[in-house]
Design a protein around this motif. Structure first.
Motif, PDB file in Angstrom:
ATOM      1  N   GLU A  50       0.832  -1.208   0.000  1.00  0.00           N
ATOM      2  CA  GLU A  50       0.000   0.000   0.000  1.00  0.00           C
ATOM      3  C   GLU A  50       0.868   1.260   0.000  1.00  0.00           C
ATOM      4  N   LEU A  51       1.957   1.216   0.727  1.00  0.00           N
ATOM      5  CA  LEU A  51       2.878   2.360   0.736  1.00  0.00           C
ATOM      6  C   LEU A  51       3.484   2.566  -0.654  1.00  0.00           C
ATOM      7  N   LEU A  52       3.914   1.484  -1.293  1.00  0.00           N
ATOM      8  CA  LEU A  52       4.487   1.593  -2.634  1.00  0.00           C
ATOM      9  C   LEU A  52       3.454   2.112  -3.632  1.00  0.00           C
ATOM     10  N   ALA A  53       2.229   1.628  -3.497  1.00  0.00           N
ATOM     11  CA  ALA A  53       1.168   2.069  -4.405  1.00  0.00           C
ATOM     12  C   ALA A  53       0.911   3.567  -4.258  1.00  0.00           C
ATOM     13  N   GLU A  54       0.796   4.026  -3.016  1.00  0.00           N
ATOM     14  CA  GLU A  54       0.543   5.451  -2.788  1.00  0.00           C
ATOM     15  C   GLU A  54       1.743   6.296  -3.188  1.00  0.00           C
ATOM     16  N   SER A  55       2.951   5.762  -3.011  1.00  0.00           N
ATOM     17  CA  SER A  55       4.145   6.519  -3.405  1.00  0.00           C
ATOM     18  C   SER A  55       4.199   6.690  -4.917  1.00  0.00           C
ATOM     19  N   LEU A 103       8.222  -0.190 -10.476  1.00  0.00           N
ATOM     20  CA  LEU A 103       6.888  -0.458  -9.952  1.00  0.00           C
ATOM     21  C   LEU A 103       6.049  -1.235 -10.957  1.00  0.00           C
ATOM     22  N   LEU A 104       6.202  -0.926 -12.241  1.00  0.00           N
ATOM     23  CA  LEU A 104       5.507  -1.686 -13.277  1.00  0.00           C
ATOM     24  C   LEU A 104       5.960  -3.143 -13.268  1.00  0.00           C
ATOM     25  N   ALA A 105       7.257  -3.336 -13.101  1.00  0.00           N
ATOM     26  CA  ALA A 105       7.781  -4.693 -13.026  1.00  0.00           C
ATOM     27  C   ALA A 105       7.235  -5.406 -11.795  1.00  0.00           C
ATOM     28  N   GLY A 106       7.180  -4.703 -10.679  1.00  0.00           N
ATOM     29  CA  GLY A 106       6.666  -5.288  -9.456  1.00  0.00           C
ATOM     30  C   GLY A 106       5.192  -5.654  -9.556  1.00  0.00           C
ATOM     31  N   ALA A 107       4.440  -4.889 -10.345  1.00  0.00           N
ATOM     32  CA  ALA A 107       3.006  -5.147 -10.499  1.00  0.00           C
ATOM     33  C   ALA A 107       2.728  -6.473 -11.193  1.00  0.00           C
ATOM     34  N   GLN A 108       3.713  -7.002 -11.921  1.00  0.00           N
ATOM     35  CA  GLN A 108       3.520  -8.279 -12.594  1.00  0.00           C
ATOM     36  C   GLN A 108       3.373  -9.425 -11.592  1.00  0.00           C
ATOM     37  N   THR A 109       3.989  -9.295 -10.440  1.00  0.00           N
ATOM     38  CA  THR A 109       3.930 -10.353  -9.432  1.00  0.00           C
ATOM     39  C   THR A 109       3.201  -9.920  -8.163  1.00  0.00           C
ATOM     40  N   PRO A 111      -0.087  -8.003  -7.634  1.00  0.00           N
ATOM     41  CA  PRO A 111      -1.254  -7.392  -8.284  1.00  0.00           C
ATOM     42  C   PRO A 111      -1.751  -6.112  -7.629  1.00  0.00           C
ATOM     43  N   ARG A 112      -1.541  -5.974  -6.313  1.00  0.00           N
ATOM     44  CA  ARG A 112      -2.048  -4.767  -5.639  1.00  0.00           C
ATOM     45  C   ARG A 112      -1.340  -3.508  -6.100  1.00  0.00           C
ATOM     46  N   LEU A 113      -0.157  -3.662  -6.694  1.00  0.00           N
ATOM     47  CA  LEU A 113       0.551  -2.499  -7.213  1.00  0.00           C
ATOM     48  C   LEU A 113      -0.008  -2.049  -8.565  1.00  0.00           C
ATOM     49  N   GLY A 114      -0.707  -2.950  -9.252  1.00  0.00           N
ATOM     50  CA  GLY A 114      -1.174  -2.659 -10.608  1.00  0.00           C
ATOM     51  C   GLY A 114      -2.040  -1.415 -10.731  1.00  0.00           C
ATOM     52  N   PRO A 115      -3.154  -1.331  -9.986  1.00  0.00           N
ATOM     53  CA  PRO A 115      -4.035  -0.167 -10.128  1.00  0.00           C
ATOM     54  C   PRO A 115      -3.341   1.159  -9.827  1.00  0.00           C
ATOM     55  N   ALA A 116      -2.495   1.177  -8.798  1.00  0.00           N
ATOM     56  CA  ALA A 116      -1.807   2.426  -8.445  1.00  0.00           C
ATOM     57  C   ALA A 116      -0.788   2.815  -9.506  1.00  0.00           C
TER      58      ALA A 116
END
Length: 210
Positions: A50-55, A103-109, A111-116
């Motif tokens: 959640e912190l990474l997504a908001e950042s 962050l885009l790379a991290g979203a591949q594994t 999923p919660r990072l994807g929308p942010a």
């Protein structure tokens, strides 16, 4: 103080991703970078994801705001492409595109990072689309190009160049040179008189109809 701590954590998360990569962006690493207690990551954001997504959203808002006034002054497609090269250099030096790519790379594994991450990209896309709608309005390309799709292609290319540059700097430079040549072509088209523009539009319409 609470708001100040949140900001430190947001900035610390972005800096950690830029300097160490998404794989090493743990609560401990981020807290150390931010200069706060590790427990505050979970107190303010609930989880590292959640912190990474908001950042990501926070960083994108900052960077887009930085360029908004300059983008508002762009009046031709050629100027937009030239500005894109300048912005690429600035963002490369700052590291924000590298962070977004991580962050885009991290979203591949994760999923919660994807929308942010998508929301962060959408901020860039919206700004670029606004400029494209304006500069293409009087261009012969205006009836042919899709500003919304083109804005997404430009944004994706921007991030892709950051990744590509890490393994093939010369190739990335050639890609930017190719964009500059497109800018020259766009300048020529923008400089055509009414008859010339009408002829170009006619040829484009015939081609797309075919």
């Amino acid at each position: 103080m609470s708001q100040e701590t949140r900001l430190k954590l947001l900035e610390g998360a972005l800096r950690t991703v830029r300097e160490q990569g998404i794989a090493k962006a743990s609560a401990r690493a981020i807290a150390t970078t931010a200069g706060v207690n590790q427990a505050l990551v979970f107190y303010h954001f609930g989880s590292v994801d959640e912190l990474l997504a908001e950042s990501c959203r926070h960083g994108a808002r900052q960077r887009v705001e930085r360029y908004r006034e300059r983008l508002a002054g762009v009046s031709t497609l050629g100027e937009l492409l030239a500005f894109g090269r300048e912005m690429h250099q600035e963002e490369r030096d700052h590291g924000s595109v590298a962070a977004l790519a991580q962050l885009l790379a991290g979203a591949q594994t994760q999923p919660r990072l994807g929308p942010a991450t998508a929301a962060g990209l959408d901020l860039w896309i919206a700004e670029i689309e606004t400029v494209l709608v304006r500069v293409l309005a009087d261009s012969p390309l205006g009836e042919f190009a899709d500003p919304a799709g083109l804005a997404r292609a430009v944004s994706a290319s921007f991030v892709g160049l950051e990744l590509y540059e890490g393994v093939d700097p010369e190739g990335a430079e050639r890609a930017l040179d190719a964009l500059e040549r497109l800018a020259e072509l766009a300048t020529v088209l923008d400089g055509l008189g009414p008859l010339g523009r009408r002829a170009v539009r006619h040829r484009i319409q015939r081609h797309t109809a075919g």
